[in-house]
Design an enzyme around this catalytic site. Structure first.
Site, PDB file in Angstrom:
ATOM      1  N   ALA A  29      -6.440 -20.822 -19.640  1.00 42.09           N
ATOM      2  CA  ALA A  29      -6.841 -22.226 -19.666  1.00 42.09           C
ATOM      3  C   ALA A  29      -5.908 -22.977 -20.610  1.00 42.09           C
ATOM      4  O   ALA A  29      -5.156 -22.358 -21.357  1.00 42.09           O
ATOM      5  CB  ALA A  29      -8.279 -22.374 -20.150  1.00 42.09           C
ATOM      6  N   LYS A  30      -5.936 -24.267 -20.552  1.00 42.98           N
ATOM      7  CA  LYS A  30      -5.223 -25.087 -21.525  1.00 42.98           C
ATOM      8  C   LYS A  30      -5.851 -26.455 -21.522  1.00 42.98           C
ATOM      9  O   LYS A  30      -6.408 -26.885 -20.507  1.00 42.98           O
ATOM     10  CB  LYS A  30      -3.750 -25.207 -21.128  1.00 42.98           C
ATOM     11  CG  LYS A  30      -2.839 -25.592 -22.273  1.00 42.98           C
ATOM     12  CD  LYS A  30      -2.613 -24.401 -23.180  1.00 42.98           C
ATOM     13  CE  LYS A  30      -1.371 -24.538 -23.990  1.00 42.98           C
ATOM     14  NZ  LYS A  30      -0.815 -23.214 -24.284  1.00 42.98           N
TER      15      LYS A  30
END
Ligand code: GLU
Length: 417
Positions: A104-105
């Protein structure tokens, strides 16, 4: 999406690795897009009493291997395309180094250096509140990235803890990693990415009959990654002969005093003006053994690559080399130790922090260091073996290894329903 789309670049890299292993089309389709794209707009009051609407992102790429994991970037240029690419790279990175974590980011499109401490804290608290149950210690675990640090992670954790029931307030500390040690962080996390870059380089040296001692290194970026890498490399006997950042570039062929440079950067917020060095016009044209881009994506473009005079590029940053530049470097016989391997030390020690939070036990610096080294080493061995097996670049080999693990997991679990 423009042709310079960073997400398209990430997908193209996935496709190259997928081609090597003959990845099934359904897995390509799954990995070609993030699972969830969370975008929030929230109001923040500035110190002068006015209000500003701020946009924040959390892109959850894949969680077949474990909870979503990845940093939060605070930078004016943060946008959906960039964060989607960075999220995909986290999936590959975590799989490559064998972590039970997904990718994720996130980020906020704001320049943190233009905010007061109070304003920044309000941004962090409102952003965390807006994300709500989209993050969580068993679901999605943010960490530092460009423009964020332990202070920001402490506020995120505290906000999330205060939004949880009182009986969970302490057990949710692992909702973010990269916290200060007293708030539940791990020893070694702050320097972990830079230390990992050094391990990746040391591994490459071992395979190419080189030693760190006496290597000439050029570093771009003197922040979360570059600063620690430069210091640790210099302590291992390498010469840091040039350093550049957003303020300019400086160098000294006999090796910079990295400690003094750090003090200068603390005071002046950049390397420019460092007295004991020459000013350098073109950082990437400096002849060296190693070039370490540790700042932003897309720094080594095709034209930059043509001028590089080094043996190996070690990617401390995420996505610093464009695909066109990759081709030029391959043609010139310059190795690239790819980001998903070279900068994985950060998320590895994030994982250790998360484990420590779950067990409410603190590990020693030696424990962290030894386990980080061994995970980096195993991953680097796997990449070298795949590069030899497929006759591929380290980057394509790294993707092949990571994708094979993801595919193996999907094969066993099946695709729901
Ligand atoms: N932001 C870092 C990265 O790009 C660290 C992520 C983490 O620790 O979760 O790998």
């Amino acid at each position: 999406m423009s042709s310079s789309s960073l997400h398209r670049q990430a997908v193209a890299q996935i496709d190259r690795g997928a081609d090597l292993i003959g990845l099934a089309p359904q897995y390509r389709a799954i990995l070609g897009q993030p699972k969830n794209e969370v975008i929030v707009n929230f109001p923040v009051q500035l110190d002068d009493g006015t209000w500003r609407s701020v946009r924040g992102y959390r892109i959850q790429h894949n969680n077949i291997l474990g909870p979503f994991k990845g940093g939060m970037r605070f930078d004016e240029g943060v946008d959906l395309d960039e964060v989607k690419a960075l999220a995909a790279w986290m999936t590959i990175k975590c799989s490559l180094v064998g972590l039970p974590l997904g990718g994720a980011k996130g980020g906020v499109a704001i320049d943190p250096s233009a905010l007061s401490e109070d304003e920044l804290r309000r941004v962090v608290r409102r952003f965390t509140a807006a994300l709500g149950s989209n993050i969580g210690p068993d679901h999605d675990i943010p960490a530092p990235d460009m423009g964020t640090d332990a202070r920001v992670m402490d506020w995120m954790m505290d906000t999330y803890a205060n939004m949880s029931g009182p009986e969970r307030r302490n057990s949710v500390k692992g909702v973010v990693t990269g916290k200060s040690i007293i708030c539940g962080g791990s020893v070694g996390r702050e320097e972990a990415t830079g230390r990992g870059v050094l391990y990746a380089l040391r591994h490459w040296c071992g395979e190419h009959d080189r030693v760190l001692d006496g290597l000439d290194i050029v570093v771009q970026g003197f922040g979360n990654v570059g600063r620690h890498f430069a210091r640790l490399a210099a302590e291992s006997g390498a010469r840091i002969i040039a350093v550049g950042d957003h303020t300019g570039a400086i160098g000294d062929p006999s090796g910079l005093d990295v400690h003094k440079l750090g003090l200068h950067v603390d005071e002046h917020r950049g390397v420019a003006g460092f007295g004991a060095a020459d000013v350098i016009d073109d950082l990437f044209a400096v002849e060296a053994d190693v070039v370490a881009p540790c700042a932003l994506e897309n720094q080594i473009t095709e034209s930059v690559a043509r001028n590089l005079r080094c043996e190996v590029v070690v990617e401390g940053a995420n996505g610093p080399t464009t695909p066109e530049a990759d081709a030029v470097l391959a043609g010139a016989g310059i190795d690239v130790i790819p980001d998903v391997l070279a900068n994985a030390g950060g998320v590895i020690v994030s994982y250790f922090e998360w484990l420590q939070n779950r067990s409410a036990r603190a590990w020693s610096a030696d424990d962290v260091d030894e386990r980080q080294r061994s995970m980096m080493w195993d991953a680097a061995d796997a990449v070298s073996a795949a590069a030899a097996e497929y006759g591929a670049s380290y980057r394509d080999a790294a993707y092949a290894v990571a994708l094979a693990r993801l595919a193996d997991t999907y094969d066993r679990r099946g695709i729901f329903p």
